[in-house]
Design an enzyme around this catalytic site. Structure first.
Site, PDB file in Angstrom:
ATOM      1  N   GLU A  83       0.770  -1.269   0.049  1.00 10.30           N
ATOM      2  CA  GLU A  83      -0.006   0.144  -0.001  1.00 10.30           C
ATOM      3  C   GLU A  83       0.791   1.308  -0.084  1.00 10.30           C
ATOM      4  O   GLU A  83       2.004   1.497   0.654  1.00 10.30           O
ATOM      5  CB  GLU A  83      -0.924   0.001   1.133  1.00 10.30           C
ATOM      6  CG  GLU A  83      -1.901   1.231   1.287  1.00 10.30           C
ATOM      7  CD  GLU A  83      -2.992   1.056   2.152  1.00 10.30           C
ATOM      8  OE1 GLU A  83      -3.202   0.174   2.782  1.00 10.30           O
ATOM      9  OE2 GLU A  83      -3.463   2.076   2.448  1.00 10.30           O
ATOM     10  N   LYS A 261      -7.593  -0.383  11.361  1.00  5.78           N
ATOM     11  CA  LYS A 261      -6.877  -0.851  10.268  1.00  5.78           C
ATOM     12  C   LYS A 261      -5.776  -0.095   9.837  1.00  5.78           C
ATOM     13  O   LYS A 261      -4.603  -0.832   9.408  1.00  5.78           O
ATOM     14  CB  LYS A 261      -8.030  -0.847   8.999  1.00  5.78           C
ATOM     15  CG  LYS A 261      -7.363  -1.416   7.698  1.00  5.78           C
ATOM     16  CD  LYS A 261      -6.536  -0.757   6.779  1.00  5.78           C
ATOM     17  CE  LYS A 261      -6.412  -1.441   5.504  1.00  5.78           C
ATOM     18  NZ  LYS A 261      -5.419  -0.445   4.675  1.00  5.78           N
ATOM     19  N   ASP A 277       4.128 -13.892  11.893  1.00  6.34           N
ATOM     20  CA  ASP A 277       2.590 -14.310  11.424  1.00  6.34           C
ATOM     21  C   ASP A 277       1.699 -13.177  11.796  1.00  6.34           C
ATOM     22  O   ASP A 277       1.259 -12.946  12.706  1.00  6.34           O
ATOM     23  CB  ASP A 277       2.203 -15.463  12.362  1.00  6.34           C
ATOM     24  CG  ASP A 277       0.842 -16.244  12.004  1.00  6.34           C
ATOM     25  OD1 ASP A 277       0.134 -15.408  11.398  1.00  6.34           O
ATOM     26  OD2 ASP A 277       0.686 -17.236  12.338  1.00  6.34           O
ATOM     27  N   HIS A 375      -2.168  10.137  -0.945  1.00  7.33           N
ATOM     28  CA  HIS A 375      -2.264   8.968  -1.768  1.00  7.33           C
ATOM     29  C   HIS A 375      -1.808   9.367  -2.938  1.00  7.33           C
ATOM     30  O   HIS A 375      -1.535   8.164  -3.647  1.00  7.33           O
ATOM     31  CB  HIS A 375      -3.680   8.190  -1.430  1.00  7.33           C
ATOM     32  CG  HIS A 375      -3.822   7.385  -0.531  1.00  7.33           C
ATOM     33  ND1 HIS A 375      -2.944   6.085  -0.332  1.00  7.33           N
ATOM     34  CD2 HIS A 375      -4.585   7.277   0.942  1.00  7.33           C
ATOM     35  CE1 HIS A 375      -3.270   5.357   0.769  1.00  7.33           C
ATOM     36  NE2 HIS A 375      -4.336   6.300   1.439  1.00  7.33           N
TER      37      HIS A 375
HETATM   38  C1  MEV Z   1      -5.885   3.280   4.690  1.00 13.05           C
HETATM   39  O1  MEV Z   1      -5.125   2.152   4.465  1.00 13.05           O
HETATM   40  C2  MEV Z   1      -5.948   3.756   6.437  1.00 13.05           C
HETATM   41  C3  MEV Z   1      -6.926   4.675   6.812  1.00 13.05           C
HETATM   42  O2  MEV Z   1      -8.137   4.372   6.327  1.00 13.05           O
HETATM   43  C4  MEV Z   1      -6.712   4.699   8.508  1.00 13.05           C
HETATM   44  C5  MEV Z   1      -7.764   5.635   9.132  1.00 13.05           C
HETATM   45  O3  MEV Z   1      -8.826   5.856   8.654  1.00 13.05           O
HETATM   46  O4  MEV Z   1      -7.354   5.730  10.205  1.00 13.05           O
HETATM   47  C6  MEV Z   1      -6.409   6.083   6.377  1.00 13.05           C
END
Ligand code: MEV
Length: 422
Positions: A83, A261, A277, A375
């Site tokens: 990513e 995430k 892992d 991004h």
């Molecule tokens: C993207 O991979 C991760 C985010 O969505 C984390 C977040 O929203 O805090 C940018």
């Protein structure tokens, strides 16, 4: 053509023969699979021993996160991730807390839990006591299973027994708690649980079924904290916006899932880069985030007396330096050298710090300019490559797309044609 997945004796074939078989069965030219055979920095014979039915390898970029200070030491962090923006996020967050000393970390220890399930006990509560009475023997059975671990100062630490209320009635669940030192320890604790199970059945008259570690490694918690001063993070309005982002994640599971995430973007990248892992760490982290009965943020954010933003994280971190892919994957070994970690605990603590850094960067971006701006640079380059761009064309056209605010393959194709004078 429909694919027939029944390929008998597949595991007995060589890697090259397996590739041909897959091509034949999937109805695609074998040349399309040639790319698998170039195993890059993971020798094919190692890959073939790591998993079953191997047909190749799939490289993932490794980026180095700079600027991290962990417990007073500068460290370079290798991160394996597909990513874009993940590495840059850690670099930025780490740079912005250097003036206040970077990250301070700690760890509860390297204790792993294995569970033994006991059923068919009409008197589950007395069965529980009977098991607890055998503590000394349990210790002996566990420790006998891994004398090397005992020499390294690890081994049996404790036994706990719970009676749980299942759909099928009460079950007696024994937890053996084992210090696995520099190993993640799955094989060790699973072996111990399997050795112990027949004794538990014998002591109680019940029947044992599952004997396996728990990935809710809540006795192997890594902690990290850091302070971002107002002048380093962009002032009061940025700080307050970030606090709003945190309150949102703390309250709402839909948001907390995405917030976590982002944390795992950092954590899993280092876990993968060191051959550990990722699923063990991920499942443990998410279960831990729900330990109160409500899924919430893995991090906590506060404002201190000086008005600085203070972040902290607590997360189960079952990672090791010995055993598994860590020891046999040459790239994992080199990444550990780059990190300079001397113990699994060191590694776990650094990984927690990376998770916190990642979260800071994501919250800061989301609460201010939004995530897309950061991004878009790399994303645009991928789009131009998808449109057929090569070498310097990629940078030139990506810049045009970002400036125009239309990062799309069709636009990239048109711009590429223009650039090539078509
Ligand atoms: C993207 O991979 C991760 C985010 O969505 C984390 C977040 O929203 O805090 C940018």
């Amino acid at each position: 053509m429909s694919v027939n997945s029944r390929i008998s004796g597949f595991h007995k074939l060589s890697v090259e023969e397996r590739v041909l078989k897959v091509a034949e069965h999937a109805g695609i030219p074998s040349a399309s699979l040639d790319t698998f055979i170039d195993s890059g920095n993971l020798p094919m014979d190692v890959a073939d021993r790591m998993i079953e039915n191997a047909i190749g390898t799939m490289p993932i970029p490794i980026g180095i996160a700079t600027n991290m200070i962990v417990d007073g030491k500068d460290v370079l962090i290798p991160m394996a991730s597909e990513e874009s923006s993940v590495v840059a996020a850690v670099c930025n967050a780490a740079r912005q807390c250097r003036a206040s000393g970077g990250f301070t970390t700690s760890m509860t220890g390297s204790l792993m839990i294995a569970q033994i399930q006991l059923v068919d006990c009409p008197d589950p509560f007395s069965a529980r006591i009977k098991i607890l009475e055998q503590r000394d023997q349990i210790k002996e059975i566990c420790n006998e299973a891994d004398p090397v671990l005992i020499k390294l100062g690890g081994g049996f630490s404790d036994v706990e027994v719970r009676v749980i209320d299942s759909k099928d009635g009460p079950m007696v669940i024994t937890h053996i708690i084992i210090d696995t030192r520099d190993a993640m320890g799955a094989n060790t604790v699973n072996t111990m649980a399997e050795k112990l199970a027949p004794f538990i059945a014998q002591w109680t008259g019940g029947r044992t079924y599952l004997r396996i570690l728990s990935n809710l490694a809540d006795q192997r918690i890594a902690r990290a904290r850091a302070t971002w001063r107002l002048e380093d993070l962009g002032g009061e309005s940025v700080r307050d916006a970030m606090m709003q982002a945190y309150y949102f994640a703390e309250t709402d599971p839909y948001r907390a899932t995405t917030h976590n995430k982002g944390i795992m973007n950092g954590i899993s990248a280092v876990v993968l880069a060191t051959g550990n892992d990722t699923r063990a760490v991920e499942s443990g982290a998410h279960a831990y985030a729900a330990r109160s009965g409500r899924y919430t943020s893995l991090t906590t954010w506060e404002v201190d007396k000086e008005g600085s933003l203070v972040g902290s994280i607590e997360v189960p971190m079952p990672v090791g330096l010995v055993g598994g892919a860590t020891k046999i994957h040459p790239v994992a070994q080199t990444n550990l050298e780059i990190l300079g970690t001397k113990s699994a605990t060191d590694l776990a603590r650094t990984i927690a710090a990376v998770g916190l850094a990642q979260n800071f960067a994501a919250m800061r971006a989301l609460a201010t300019e939004g995530i897309q701006k950061g991004h878009m640079g790399l994303h645009a380059k991928n789009i131009v490559a998808m449109a057929g761009g090569i070498k310097e064309e990629i940078d030139i056209v990506a810049e045009i797309l970002v400036k125009a605010g239309t990062v799309r393959v069709d636009v990239a194709e048109k711009e590429l044609a223009k650039l090539r004078g078509q």
